[in-house]
Design a protein around this motif. Structure first.
Motif, PDB file in Angstrom:
ATOM      1  N   ASN A   6      25.464  41.825  29.650  1.00 45.09           N
ATOM      2  CA  ASN A   6      26.485  41.303  30.567  1.00 45.09           C
ATOM      3  C   ASN A   6      26.347  41.992  31.916  1.00 45.09           C
ATOM      4  O   ASN A   6      25.593  42.940  32.054  1.00 45.09           O
ATOM      5  N   PHE A   7      27.091  41.513  32.891  1.00 44.02           N
ATOM      6  CA  PHE A   7      26.951  42.109  34.216  1.00 44.02           C
ATOM      7  C   PHE A   7      28.295  42.353  34.898  1.00 44.02           C
ATOM      8  O   PHE A   7      29.350  41.918  34.410  1.00 44.02           O
ATOM      9  N   CYS A   8      28.232  43.068  36.015  1.00 41.38           N
ATOM     10  CA  CYS A   8      29.438  43.432  36.757  1.00 41.38           C
ATOM     11  C   CYS A   8      29.578  42.494  37.959  1.00 41.38           C
ATOM     12  O   CYS A   8      28.595  42.231  38.661  1.00 41.38           O
ATOM     13  N   ILE A   9      30.799  42.034  38.193  1.00 42.62           N
ATOM     14  CA  ILE A   9      31.073  41.190  39.361  1.00 42.62           C
ATOM     15  C   ILE A   9      32.030  41.986  40.242  1.00 42.62           C
ATOM     16  O   ILE A   9      33.168  42.267  39.839  1.00 42.62           O
ATOM     17  N   VAL A  10      31.567  42.381  41.411  1.00 41.50           N
ATOM     18  CA  VAL A  10      32.429  43.167  42.301  1.00 41.50           C
ATOM     19  C   VAL A  10      33.008  42.267  43.377  1.00 41.50           C
ATOM     20  O   VAL A  10      32.278  41.559  44.064  1.00 41.50           O
ATOM     21  N   LEU A  11      34.337  42.292  43.492  1.00 44.96           N
ATOM     22  CA  LEU A  11      35.009  41.592  44.591  1.00 44.96           C
ATOM     23  C   LEU A  11      35.527  42.651  45.545  1.00 44.96           C
ATOM     24  O   LEU A  11      36.328  43.504  45.158  1.00 44.96           O
ATOM     25  N   SER A  12      35.065  42.615  46.781  1.00 39.11           N
ATOM     26  CA  SER A  12      35.592  43.540  47.788  1.00 39.11           C
ATOM     27  C   SER A  12      36.086  42.737  48.978  1.00 39.11           C
ATOM     28  O   SER A  12      35.602  41.634  49.242  1.00 39.11           O
ATOM     29  N   SER A  13      37.038  43.315  49.692  1.00 38.49           N
ATOM     30  CA  SER A  13      37.579  42.643  50.883  1.00 38.49           C
ATOM     31  C   SER A  13      38.512  43.610  51.584  1.00 38.49           C
ATOM     32  O   SER A  13      38.965  44.576  50.977  1.00 38.49           O
ATOM     33  N   PRO A  14      38.827  43.336  52.842  1.00 38.38           N
ATOM     34  CA  PRO A  14      39.892  44.142  53.458  1.00 38.38           C
ATOM     35  C   PRO A  14      41.226  43.753  52.825  1.00 38.38           C
ATOM     36  O   PRO A  14      41.336  42.655  52.265  1.00 38.38           O
ATOM     37  N   SER A  15      42.218  44.636  52.899  1.00 37.61           N
ATOM     38  CA  SER A  15      43.554  44.318  52.377  1.00 37.61           C
ATOM     39  C   SER A  15      44.034  43.016  52.977  1.00 37.61           C
ATOM     40  O   SER A  15      43.830  42.767  54.167  1.00 37.61           O
ATOM     41  N   GLY A  16      44.657  42.186  52.157  1.00 35.61           N
ATOM     42  CA  GLY A  16      45.267  40.969  52.688  1.00 35.61           C
ATOM     43  C   GLY A  16      44.349  39.764  52.689  1.00 35.61           C
ATOM     44  O   GLY A  16      44.728  38.698  53.151  1.00 35.61           O
ATOM     45  N   ALA A  17      43.145  39.913  52.112  1.00 31.19           N
ATOM     46  CA  ALA A  17      42.231  38.758  52.076  1.00 31.19           C
ATOM     47  C   ALA A  17      42.465  37.903  50.839  1.00 31.19           C
ATOM     48  O   ALA A  17      41.840  36.867  50.666  1.00 31.19           O
ATOM     49  N   GLY A  18      43.348  38.349  49.958  1.00 40.53           N
ATOM     50  CA  GLY A  18      43.730  37.531  48.793  1.00 40.53           C
ATOM     51  C   GLY A  18      42.992  37.866  47.510  1.00 40.53           C
ATOM     52  O   GLY A  18      43.009  37.105  46.552  1.00 40.53           O
ATOM     53  N   LYS A  19      42.371  39.056  47.489  1.00 39.49           N
ATOM     54  CA  LYS A  19      41.539  39.451  46.342  1.00 39.49           C
ATOM     55  C   LYS A  19      42.293  39.461  45.004  1.00 39.49           C
ATOM     56  O   LYS A  19      41.774  39.003  43.988  1.00 39.49           O
ATOM     57  N   THR A  20      43.519  39.978  45.019  1.00 38.25           N
ATOM     58  CA  THR A  20      44.285  40.087  43.763  1.00 38.25           C
ATOM     59  C   THR A  20      44.583  38.704  43.189  1.00 38.25           C
ATOM     60  O   THR A  20      44.391  38.474  41.992  1.00 38.25           O
ATOM     61  N   THR A  21      45.032  37.774  44.035  1.00 39.88           N
ATOM     62  CA  THR A  21      45.321  36.407  43.576  1.00 39.88           C
ATOM     63  C   THR A  21      44.048  35.743  43.067  1.00 39.88           C
ATOM     64  O   THR A  21      44.058  35.085  42.022  1.00 39.88           O
ATOM     65  N   ILE A  22      42.948  35.936  43.780  1.00 40.92           N
ATOM     66  CA  ILE A  22      41.674  35.336  43.373  1.00 40.92           C
ATOM     67  C   ILE A  22      41.269  35.861  41.985  1.00 40.92           C
ATOM     68  O   ILE A  22      40.898  35.085  41.103  1.00 40.92           O
ATOM     69  N   SER A  23      41.390  37.184  41.796  1.00 35.08           N
ATOM     70  CA  SER A  23      41.020  37.783  40.506  1.00 35.08           C
ATOM     71  C   SER A  23      41.838  37.161  39.379  1.00 35.08           C
ATOM     72  O   SER A  23      41.299  36.792  38.342  1.00 35.08           O
ATOM     73  N   LYS A  24      43.151  37.037  39.585  1.00 34.18           N
ATOM     74  CA  LYS A  24      44.026  36.486  38.543  1.00 34.18           C
ATOM     75  C   LYS A  24      43.613  35.071  38.180  1.00 34.18           C
ATOM     76  O   LYS A  24      43.550  34.708  37.014  1.00 34.18           O
ATOM     77  N   LYS A  25      43.325  34.254  39.203  1.00 38.66           N
ATOM     78  CA  LYS A  25      42.939  32.855  38.955  1.00 38.66           C
ATOM     79  C   LYS A  25      41.590  32.783  38.216  1.00 38.66           C
ATOM     80  O   LYS A  25      41.416  31.965  37.322  1.00 38.66           O
ATOM     81  N   LEU A  26      40.668  33.659  38.610  1.00 36.07           N
ATOM     82  CA  LEU A  26      39.353  33.662  37.959  1.00 36.07           C
ATOM     83  C   LEU A  26      39.459  34.008  36.481  1.00 36.07           C
ATOM     84  O   LEU A  26      38.832  33.387  35.633  1.00 36.07           O
ATOM     85  N   LEU A  27      40.291  35.010  36.190  1.00 34.21           N
ATOM     86  CA  LEU A  27      40.449  35.447  34.797  1.00 34.21           C
ATOM     87  C   LEU A  27      41.045  34.330  33.945  1.00 34.21           C
ATOM     88  O   LEU A  27      40.754  34.218  32.761  1.00 34.21           O
ATOM     89  N   LYS A  28      41.870  33.498  34.562  1.00 29.55           N
ATOM     90  CA  LYS A  28      42.481  32.379  33.832  1.00 29.55           C
ATOM     91  C   LYS A  28      41.471  31.296  33.485  1.00 29.55           C
ATOM     92  O   LYS A  28      41.538  30.714  32.410  1.00 29.55           O
ATOM     93  N   ILE A  29      40.554  31.035  34.419  1.00 31.16           N
ATOM     94  CA  ILE A  29      39.641  29.909  34.196  1.00 31.16           C
ATOM     95  C   ILE A  29      38.319  30.320  33.551  1.00 31.16           C
ATOM     96  O   ILE A  29      37.518  29.474  33.203  1.00 31.16           O
ATOM     97  N   ASP A  30      38.076  31.622  33.402  1.00 28.82           N
ATOM     98  CA  ASP A  30      36.815  32.059  32.804  1.00 28.82           C
ATOM     99  C   ASP A  30      37.093  33.104  31.723  1.00 28.82           C
ATOM    100  O   ASP A  30      37.347  34.263  32.020  1.00 28.82           O
ATOM    101  N   LYS A  31      37.004  32.655  30.485  1.00 22.36           N
ATOM    102  CA  LYS A  31      37.352  33.531  29.357  1.00 22.36           C
ATOM    103  C   LYS A  31      36.263  34.549  29.034  1.00 22.36           C
ATOM    104  O   LYS A  31      36.429  35.391  28.158  1.00 22.36           O
ATOM    105  N   PHE A  32      35.135  34.459  29.731  1.00 25.22           N
ATOM    106  CA  PHE A  32      34.063  35.428  29.471  1.00 25.22           C
ATOM    107  C   PHE A  32      34.102  36.597  30.457  1.00 25.22           C
ATOM    108  O   PHE A  32      33.189  37.392  30.527  1.00 25.22           O
ATOM    109  N   ILE A  33      35.190  36.653  31.236  1.00 23.51           N
ATOM    110  CA  ILE A  33      35.338  37.758  32.198  1.00 23.51           C
ATOM    111  C   ILE A  33      36.547  38.611  31.817  1.00 23.51           C
ATOM    112  O   ILE A  33      37.602  38.075  31.464  1.00 23.51           O
ATOM    113  N   SER A  34      36.390  39.920  31.911  1.00 19.21           N
ATOM    114  CA  SER A  34      37.539  40.832  31.768  1.00 19.21           C
ATOM    115  C   SER A  34      37.673  41.655  33.038  1.00 19.21           C
ATOM    116  O   SER A  34      36.664  41.974  33.684  1.00 19.21           O
ATOM    117  N   LEU A  35      38.893  42.006  33.353  1.00 20.97           N
ATOM    118  CA  LEU A  35      39.152  42.776  34.575  1.00 20.97           C
ATOM    119  C   LEU A  35      39.112  44.271  34.297  1.00 20.97           C
ATOM    120  O   LEU A  35      39.764  44.760  33.363  1.00 20.97           O
TER     121      LEU A  35
END
Ligand code: 5GP
Length: 205
Positions: A6-35
């Motif tokens: 398996n591999f690591c997916i890194v999401l980086s961004s400045p504060s306020g770019a929406g990273k937390t919301t994006i992570s939550k949505k991704l985890l919902k639609i992809d069951k093969f990813i864990s946070l």
């Protein structure tokens, strides 16, 4: 290095770019990813839950984990320490999951240096104006923290060329779809398809 298919997916961004919301949505639609839930010495914000959002640790607890070499990566961000425990990642890899990291550029660089199989995605806000608005309406930071964050936005953004992909978060749903497409494509990269030789061999007989 932790070895896994398996591999690591890194999401980086400045504060306020929406990273937390994006992570939550991704985890919902992809069951093969864990946070990957990080450790931090930053005080808990309103609504945050220990072990769900972060493992909230004292400076002493964090330093002890550094001494015991328990971190895969760690860094100081906005004057607080943040880090990923090796144990967290090993557990997910054992469950055959790809791991999503919400970490900064320093953590991303450390993961790459440790020769992990890592895909870096940088998320940009659509404009500076929009970023300032988002930070203001989010309202979870104190004024001092907010000023500190704005000063560091520029620095964080300057690291975008180090990443494999850059996605602009103008529309959250499009942005999530683009990231999902990146992940699906990365899963199909030949070096990651480790059972392919056996599969193709069957066509020979
Ligand atoms: P926040 O305090 O807003 O939750 O996070 C601040 C910054 O720290 C974010 O850019 C976030 O990505 C980063 N961060 C969170 N956890 C980690 C970690 O484990 N390691 C590193 N290097 N950065 C982290």
């Amino acid at each position: 290095m932790i070895k896994s298919n398996n591999f690591c997916i890194v999401l980086s961004s400045p504060s306020g770019a929406g990273k937390t919301t994006i992570s939550k949505k991704l985890l919902k639609i992809d069951k093969f990813i864990s946070l990957s839930v990080s450790c931090t010495t930053r005080p808990k914000r309103k609504g945050e839950i220990h072990k769900k959002d972060y493992l909230f640790l004292s400076d002493k607890e964090f330093s002890n984990l550094i001494k015991k070499n328990k971190f895969l990566e760690y860094a100081e961000v906005f004057g607080f320490k943040y880090g990923t425990l090796k144990k967290t990642i090993i557990t997910f890899f054992e469950k055959n999951k790809d791991v999503l990291f919400d970490i900064d550029w320093q953590g991303f660089q450390q993961l790459k240096q440790s020769k992990m199989d890592v895909v870096g995605i940088f998320i940009l806000p659509p404009s500076k104006k929009e970023l300032v608005n988002r930070l203001k309406t989010r309202g979870r930071d104190t004024n001092t923290e907010m000023k500190k964050r704005m000063n560091l936005v520029q620095n964080e953004i300057s690291h975008f060329p180090e990443y494999d992909y850059v996605v602009i978060n103008k529309d959250i749903n499009i942005c999530v779809k683009q990231i999902k497409n990146i992940i699906e494509s990365e899963r199909l990269k030949r070096p990651r398809l480790n059972n392919l030789t056996n599969f193709v061999d069957k066509f020979r007989s």
